[in-house]
Enzyme design. Structure first.
Site, PDB file in Angstrom:
ATOM      1  N   ASP A 119      -8.212   0.123   0.717  1.00  0.00           N
ATOM      2  CA  ASP A 119      -6.822   0.104   1.179  1.00  0.00           C
ATOM      3  C   ASP A 119      -6.535   1.278   2.118  1.00  0.00           C
ATOM      4  O   ASP A 119      -7.158   2.332   2.011  1.00  0.00           O
ATOM      5  CB  ASP A 119      -5.894   0.175  -0.048  1.00  0.00           C
ATOM      6  CG  ASP A 119      -4.483  -0.272   0.273  1.00  0.00           C
ATOM      7  OD1 ASP A 119      -4.233  -0.766   1.398  1.00  0.00           O
ATOM      8  OD2 ASP A 119      -3.612  -0.121  -0.598  1.00  0.00           O
ATOM      9  N   ASN A 154      -3.364 -12.146   1.709  1.00  0.00           N
ATOM     10  CA  ASN A 154      -3.455 -11.595   3.067  1.00  0.00           C
ATOM     11  C   ASN A 154      -3.137 -12.620   4.165  1.00  0.00           C
ATOM     12  O   ASN A 154      -2.932 -12.251   5.321  1.00  0.00           O
ATOM     13  CB  ASN A 154      -4.825 -10.959   3.337  1.00  0.00           C
ATOM     14  CG  ASN A 154      -5.018  -9.617   2.646  1.00  0.00           C
ATOM     15  OD1 ASN A 154      -6.149  -9.223   2.324  1.00  0.00           O
ATOM     16  ND2 ASN A 154      -3.932  -8.890   2.394  1.00  0.00           N
TER      17      ASN A 154
HETATM   18  C1  FPP Z   1      -6.308  -3.030   3.351  1.00  0.00           C
HETATM   19  O1  FPP Z   1      -5.691  -2.118   4.240  1.00  0.00           O
HETATM   20  C2  FPP Z   1      -7.477  -3.633   3.983  1.00  0.00           C
HETATM   21  C3  FPP Z   1      -7.640  -4.954   4.263  1.00  0.00           C
HETATM   22  C4  FPP Z   1      -6.618  -5.973   3.918  1.00  0.00           C
HETATM   23  C5  FPP Z   1      -8.827  -5.460   4.979  1.00  0.00           C
HETATM   24  C6  FPP Z   1     -10.160  -4.862   4.640  1.00  0.00           C
HETATM   25  C7  FPP Z   1     -11.120  -5.357   5.617  1.00  0.00           C
HETATM   26  C8  FPP Z   1     -12.100  -4.653   6.214  1.00  0.00           C
HETATM   27  C9  FPP Z   1     -12.428  -3.231   5.895  1.00  0.00           C
HETATM   28  C10 FPP Z   1     -12.838  -5.358   7.298  1.00  0.00           C
HETATM   29  C11 FPP Z   1     -14.256  -5.604   7.189  1.00  0.00           C
HETATM   30  C12 FPP Z   1     -14.875  -5.903   5.895  1.00  0.00           C
HETATM   31  C13 FPP Z   1     -16.208  -6.070   5.728  1.00  0.00           C
HETATM   32  C14 FPP Z   1     -16.743  -6.504   4.427  1.00  0.00           C
HETATM   33  C15 FPP Z   1     -17.169  -5.846   6.826  1.00  0.00           C
HETATM   34  P1  FPP Z   1      -4.175  -2.353   4.690  1.00  0.00           P
HETATM   35  O2  FPP Z   1      -4.183  -3.120   5.969  1.00  0.00           O
HETATM   36  O3  FPP Z   1      -3.420  -3.001   3.578  1.00  0.00           O
HETATM   37  O4  FPP Z   1      -3.713  -0.887   4.935  1.00  0.00           O
HETATM   38  P2  FPP Z   1      -2.207  -0.337   4.802  1.00  0.00           P
HETATM   39  O5  FPP Z   1      -1.839  -0.502   3.353  1.00  0.00           O
HETATM   40  O6  FPP Z   1      -2.351   1.098   5.205  1.00  0.00           O
HETATM   41  O7  FPP Z   1      -1.362  -1.140   5.746  1.00  0.00           O
END
Ligand code: FPP
Length: 237
Positions: free
Chosen positions: A14, A62
């Site tokens: 996250d 998501n």
């Molecule tokens: C949460 O951060 C993250 C995600 C919803 C996506 C995670 C995906 C990756 C790291 C991409 C690639 C994955 C692989 C396996 C290669 P957020 O967007 O909720 O962050 P925030 O809470 O700060 O807005």
């Protein structure tokens, strides 16, 4: 030290969005930095003795994000799954997935199927990527299958033990995670490994996912190793 190195670590990656915002970058750049952080971590963690790492890449919730962001994450998943094919052979990384893949694009589904097949005999870390995954949805799908198998008399209601339920979940090939890490200062499970995490130790850190690295992983493992794990009993194991 009370515990060995955990065999299986779950990670809620996250904070990508906030990492990007701090740098005035688009959110997708935060996800790209997050994918790079994971890539580097897998390389650096190969000698630690951890056997399974399960990462939450895309949840059933998501889909509520903007089309651009969804496209960006899906593109990164394809890019990195293919990268694991080309570059990660030396690490002997085994790729698996959990979640309902049927909602993903046929191209991504094909890449995942190919990676699973190619990497199945590898003996390094098993990286399980949770895509279109939600713990409740996983339990719902397992219950549907159990009900169908009861109707076909493959199993009977009295056969439904906790072990049987586990064997119907997407994670049937995995031991339960001893440690679940969530970055970015949020203290929630967000529908990740609900059944499997019943006795997991949860480690929360303020570090944003793109800044997470081998040192922060080692801190989490050291914290876990000092925990008294009682599993509902009075004494440690
Ligand atoms: C949460 O951060 C993250 C995600 C919803 C996506 C995670 C995906 C990756 C790291 C991409 C690639 C994955 C692989 C396996 C290669 P957020 O967007 O909720 O962050 P925030 O809470 O700060 O807005």
């Amino acid at each position: 030290m009370k515990n060995e190195i955990p065999q299986h670590i779950g990670i809620i990656m996250d904070g990508n969005g906030r990492w990007a915002k701090k740098r005035m970058l688009p959110r997708v750049m935060g996800h790209r930095a997050g994918a790079q952080a994971l890539d580097k971590l897998l390389k650096d963690a190969s000698g630690l003795g951890v056997k399974y790492i399960t990462v939450y890449a895309f949840s059933t919730e998501n889909w509520k994000r903007s089309e651009d962001e969804i496209k960006g994450i899906m593109g990164l998943l394809r890019e990195y799954i293919n990268k694991y094919f080309d570059e990660m052979e030396s690490l002997s990384l085994r790729i698996r997935s959990i979640g309902d893949l049927s909602a993903l694009s046929p191209e991504l589904q094909a890449d995942i199927a190919r990676m699973k097949e190619v990497s199945k005999t590898r003996t390094g870390i098993t990286l399980t990527i949770a895509m279109n995954y939600g713990g409740r949805d996983e339990i719902r799908r397992a219950l549907t299958q159990i009900a169908k198998d009861c109707r076909k008399e493959v199993i009977h209601p009295e056969d439904i033990t906790e072990q049987l339920i586990s064997s119907y979940l997407d994670t049937s090939f995995l031991p339960d995670p001893e440690l679940i890490i969530r970055t970015s200062g949020e203290w929630r499970t967000s529908n990740f490994l609900l059944w499997q995490g019943a006795y997991s130790e949860y480690y929360f850190t303020d570090v944003l996912w793109p800044d997470f690295n081998i040192d922060t992983l080692k801190e989490a493992i050291a914290w876990y190793q000092g925990k008294d794990r009682r599993f509902g009993g009075r004494n440690s194991k």
